[in-house]
Enzyme design. Sequence first.
Site, mmCIF file in Angstrom:
data_model
loop_
_atom_site.group_PDB
_atom_site.id
_atom_site.type_symbol
_atom_site.label_atom_id
_atom_site.label_comp_id
_atom_site.label_asym_id
_atom_site.label_seq_id
_atom_site.Cartn_x
_atom_site.Cartn_y
_atom_site.Cartn_z
ATOM 1 N N LYS A 31 -26.280 24.148 -40.961
ATOM 2 C CA LYS A 31 -25.559 23.975 -39.692
ATOM 3 C C LYS A 31 -26.402 24.469 -38.521
ATOM 4 O O LYS A 31 -26.549 23.791 -37.504
ATOM 5 C CB LYS A 31 -24.229 24.708 -39.739
ATOM 6 C CG LYS A 31 -23.382 24.518 -38.475
ATOM 7 C CD LYS A 31 -22.123 25.364 -38.494
ATOM 8 C CE LYS A 31 -21.152 24.935 -39.542
ATOM 9 N NZ LYS A 31 -19.847 25.644 -39.439
ATOM 10 N N GLU B 216 -33.136 30.567 -46.750
ATOM 11 C CA GLU B 216 -33.572 29.883 -47.966
ATOM 12 C C GLU B 216 -33.794 28.392 -47.723
ATOM 13 O O GLU B 216 -34.799 27.810 -48.167
ATOM 14 C CB GLU B 216 -32.537 30.079 -49.084
ATOM 15 C CG GLU B 216 -32.310 31.521 -49.497
ATOM 16 C CD GLU B 216 -31.181 32.184 -48.735
ATOM 17 O OE1 GLU B 216 -30.661 33.204 -49.225
ATOM 18 O OE2 GLU B 216 -30.808 31.691 -47.635
ATOM 19 N N GLY C 287 -18.326 26.633 -45.083
ATOM 20 C CA GLY C 287 -19.318 26.060 -45.988
ATOM 21 C C GLY C 287 -18.750 25.619 -47.327
ATOM 22 O O GLY C 287 -19.058 24.535 -47.829
ATOM 23 N N ARG C 288 -17.904 26.452 -47.926
ATOM 24 C CA ARG C 288 -17.364 26.120 -49.248
ATOM 25 C C ARG C 288 -16.272 25.064 -49.189
ATOM 26 O O ARG C 288 -15.796 24.612 -50.217
ATOM 27 C CB ARG C 288 -16.841 27.393 -49.919
ATOM 28 C CG ARG C 288 -15.822 28.165 -49.105
ATOM 29 C CD ARG C 288 -15.636 29.562 -49.677
ATOM 30 N NE ARG C 288 -14.776 30.424 -48.880
ATOM 31 C CZ ARG C 288 -15.166 31.113 -47.810
ATOM 32 N NH1 ARG C 288 -16.411 31.007 -47.389
ATOM 33 N NH2 ARG C 288 -14.328 31.893 -47.166
ATOM 34 N N GLU D 147 -15.646 33.657 -52.981
ATOM 35 C CA GLU D 147 -16.076 33.895 -51.609
ATOM 36 C C GLU D 147 -14.869 33.885 -50.679
ATOM 37 O O GLU D 147 -14.860 34.570 -49.644
ATOM 38 C CB GLU D 147 -17.097 32.842 -51.175
ATOM 39 C CG GLU D 147 -17.834 33.201 -49.887
ATOM 40 C CD GLU D 147 -19.024 32.306 -49.614
ATOM 41 O OE1 GLU D 147 -20.144 32.649 -50.059
ATOM 42 O OE2 GLU D 147 -18.839 31.262 -48.966
ATOM 43 N N HIS E 90 -17.877 27.086 -78.946
ATOM 44 C CA HIS E 90 -18.885 27.688 -79.819
ATOM 45 C C HIS E 90 -19.649 28.786 -79.091
ATOM 46 O O HIS E 90 -20.755 29.161 -79.496
ATOM 47 C CB HIS E 90 -19.836 26.601 -80.324
ATOM 48 C CG HIS E 90 -19.142 25.542 -81.120
ATOM 49 N ND1 HIS E 90 -18.971 25.629 -82.486
ATOM 50 C CD2 HIS E 90 -18.534 24.396 -80.735
ATOM 51 C CE1 HIS E 90 -18.306 24.569 -82.908
ATOM 52 N NE2 HIS E 90 -18.029 23.803 -81.866
ATOM 53 N N LYS F 66 -28.318 39.877 -46.808
ATOM 54 C CA LYS F 66 -29.237 39.037 -46.046
ATOM 55 C C LYS F 66 -29.925 39.846 -44.953
ATOM 56 O O LYS F 66 -31.139 39.708 -44.723
ATOM 57 C CB LYS F 66 -28.484 37.856 -45.447
ATOM 58 C CG LYS F 66 -28.010 36.845 -46.473
ATOM 59 C CD LYS F 66 -26.945 35.920 -45.930
ATOM 60 C CE LYS F 66 -27.410 35.101 -44.779
ATOM 61 N NZ LYS F 66 -26.377 34.117 -44.343
#
Length: 580
Positions: free
Chosen positions: A246, A252, A307-308, A393, A424, A544
């Site tokens: 954004k 990153e 964001g999510r 979050e 399993h 961060k």
Amino acid sequence: MMRRQPPGAAVAPAAASLAPQFNYCPATRIYGFPSEMTEPTINPTTRPEWRALQDHYATIKITHLRDLFAADPRRGERFTAEAAGLYLDYSKPRLTDETITRLGALAHACGLSEHIAAMFNGAKLNLTEDRAVLHVALRAARDTVITVDGRNVVPDVYAVLDRMAAFSEQVRSGAWRGHTGKPIRHIVNLGIGGSDLGPLMAYEALRHYSLRALTCHFVSNVDATDFAETVRDLDPAETLFIVASKTFTTLETMANAQTARAWLVAGLGDEAAVAKHFVAVSTNAAAVGQFGIDPANMFGFWDWVGGRYSLPSAIGLSTMLALGAEAYHELLGGFRAMDEHFRTAPFAQNLPVLMGLLNVWYSNFFGAQTVAVLPYDQYLRRFPAYLQQLTMESNGKAVRRDGVPVDYQTCPIFWGEPGTNGQHSFYQLIHQGTKLVVCDFIGFCHSLNPLGEHHNLLLANMLAQAEAMAFGKPGEAVAAEGVPAWLVPHRTFPGNRPSSTILADRLTPAVLGALVALYEHSVFTQSVIWGINAFDQWGVELGKALAGRIIPDLASATSPLTHDSSTNALIRRYRAAREG
């Protein structure tokens, strides 16, 4: 405020009842009716409805699901709800009609109806960032009116969607050519968090419907290995990068974007190639242009999109490129169908409300600390990872909306793997371990890849696991099979392990949209009961900020170290290893 109907249309009574006028109280920093403005966010455990549930729990906790099913032969048919192509069976948690009634009373007391209305009406529910919470606007019908700060945002949403559709058609048809004239065959999405998990999950989930001449790849980790392995076998001349940030400053993402830029220019030998091989999902036109991307190829979104919750926004550009605009709008239609169900359905038939209240029931009364999401469809293999961000979050908070610390549990830990692989791996703990794990099974009546008896085997396993968790196998039944007495305890299954099952006809774009919206609104329901803000994420900021201080210390062998003794020692060891 916001109006959610086509211009000139009459307002249905149900919709009108969900559109109260909300006021903001600066003293308590909460929204509510005038009668509620004199008090801070209420601790839910002090409400009489919560105490009534505690009294009820004292009885239900000693009840076994075997007894509940024996007492009600129609239990498996009654404790169900259906909407937007999804069928929910919630008969296997320990609950009765009284449980549902008391949970509904708690939801009403906590103002869930009012909070739902506030969200759809554009109230700034994200108090700490002074933002509206309008991911529902991203999938509203084109003629819906949703006003934020005096502006109808729906035309803005569709302006971006239309530009995305036009661009996607160019790339998919081969009309968009790279710098050397070759068509695009590989899309690489560069993002992190919601800018990665959402489109990655959706691409994997809907790969069956994708254009196979295009392959989507996703790079999120700042670890160079992620980028290096992704592009190892790609031709720069046939690769298009989507930089999803954004602000166009995400550490990153921009590190990966600069590396991608250098890789492309090195491969094609011309800085001008960037314009034909990079597009941006951002709002920072200046930074996008400085990077070398034509601002005409920048697709924006808004600060009222977390964001999510951003998959249906321009963050879904890679999804539209893979699916095409028509299938992408089917995805949005599935979101919209669940949104409308959540907004209008009574709590007792409301899928997101029921799922949210069941999580409160098991987290706060039974003490369950985790929820396992178990999709019995390989296409949904990334769905649990997507839900980890959405749920944890959002609701991983320890203070209420008014800043007062909570003294009760909030968000459980979400995790999971697709069936039958998990059987399993970790199902042993679920069946016979000491931890109480709430399970959500997700299955489909039809496979998108019907091969022999595979799908019957798959669904038989899903249904069998839910049955085994609920009813177990008592010691006397094991002994009756002739099992030696010393071995009976090892082969006894206690049962009484809670699960819900979500069943749909098949995995389509619309069903995926409904499924994602189901969990979004379930998360919101839980946040309202707990009195927390589901829409900020300050917990990701401190690390961060500290990383920004440590980066220069790692790059320099002589800078003075001012961290704690552990961090300083680790930095010195890292420096020594790098110098050696």
